[in-house]
Design an enzyme around this catalytic site. Structure first.
Site, PDB file in Angstrom:
ATOM      1  N   ASP A 139       0.861  -1.179   0.000  1.00  0.00           N
ATOM      2  CA  ASP A 139       0.000   0.000   0.000  1.00  0.00           C
ATOM      3  C   ASP A 139       0.896   1.227   0.000  1.00  0.00           C
ATOM      4  O   ASP A 139       1.980   1.213   0.590  1.00  0.00           O
ATOM      5  CB  ASP A 139      -0.899   0.014   1.241  1.00  0.00           C
ATOM      6  CG  ASP A 139      -1.975  -1.069   1.196  1.00  0.00           C
ATOM      7  OD1 ASP A 139      -2.422  -1.420   0.093  1.00  0.00           O
ATOM      8  OD2 ASP A 139      -2.368  -1.547   2.274  1.00  0.00           O
ATOM      9  N   ASP A 157      -6.955  -1.215  -4.717  1.00  0.00           N
ATOM     10  CA  ASP A 157      -8.035  -0.736  -3.854  1.00  0.00           C
ATOM     11  C   ASP A 157      -8.881   0.315  -4.576  1.00  0.00           C
ATOM     12  O   ASP A 157     -10.105   0.348  -4.438  1.00  0.00           O
ATOM     13  CB  ASP A 157      -7.471  -0.138  -2.562  1.00  0.00           C
ATOM     14  CG  ASP A 157      -6.677  -1.138  -1.748  1.00  0.00           C
ATOM     15  OD1 ASP A 157      -6.953  -2.349  -1.845  1.00  0.00           O
ATOM     16  OD2 ASP A 157      -5.765  -0.712  -1.010  1.00  0.00           O
TER      17      ASP A 157
END
Length: 164
Positions: free
Chosen positions: A124, A142
């Site tokens: 991330d 995402d």
């Protein structure tokens, strides 16, 4: 070439584009951004970092036993993504925007799934802070999944429901 074949290729291309954007961006971050760096891209509003998440969204399940993590974060997603992909490829009459929504969900889902299988965690790297709004740290997969789900939700509220 038949319209069904063109439609199927279009779906596959959309899935691959979402997956590719995710994997390319994660590879760049892994190579160019040191773990836990805090790089201000646009003031303090848009942050670039590099965090490995061994759980699901926002770290959910990071402390689960390994066998439960594999079942919940690898086996179950593989089954769900395969069923979704099969259904949208086989369905002859489906609203274009539904196809786009599902393709985004599938492409992003595959992106994070590949990370979990290959690396044991998901990379991330984005965070947004706008006033009181502060996101968790997220990635392009995402963004794809969230965009796809929001599109599907929006379509579900329409008066004239699209064909599923």
């Amino acid at each position: 070439m038949s319209s069904t074949r063109i439609r199927r290729w279009g779906i596959i291309v959309l899935v691959i584009l979402n997956f590719g954007c995710d994997q390319i961006s994660k590879n760049v971050v892994r190579k160019e951004v040191s773990p836990n760096d805090y790089i201000q891209v646009v003031g303090d509003s848009f942050i670039l970092t590099n965090v490995e998440n061994s759980g699901a969204m926002l770290g959910f399940g990071q402390n689960f036993p390994p066998i439960l993590k594999i079942a919940l974060f690898q086996v179950l997603p593989i089954m769900v993504l395969l069923v979704l992909l099969y259904r949208i490829l086989k369905k002859k009459e489906m609203n274009l925007w539904l196809i786009v929504g599902f393709a985004f969900v599938i492409g992003g889902g595959i992106g994070n799934l590949v990370d979990r299988i290959a690396y044991g965690s998901v990379t991330d790297f984005f965070q947004i802070k706008l006033g009181f709004l502060k996101t968790g740290i997220f990635n392009m997969a995402d963004v794809s999944v969230t965009s796809g789900v929001l599109l599907l939700l929006l379509l579900s509220f329409r008066k004239d429901k699209p064909v599923i």
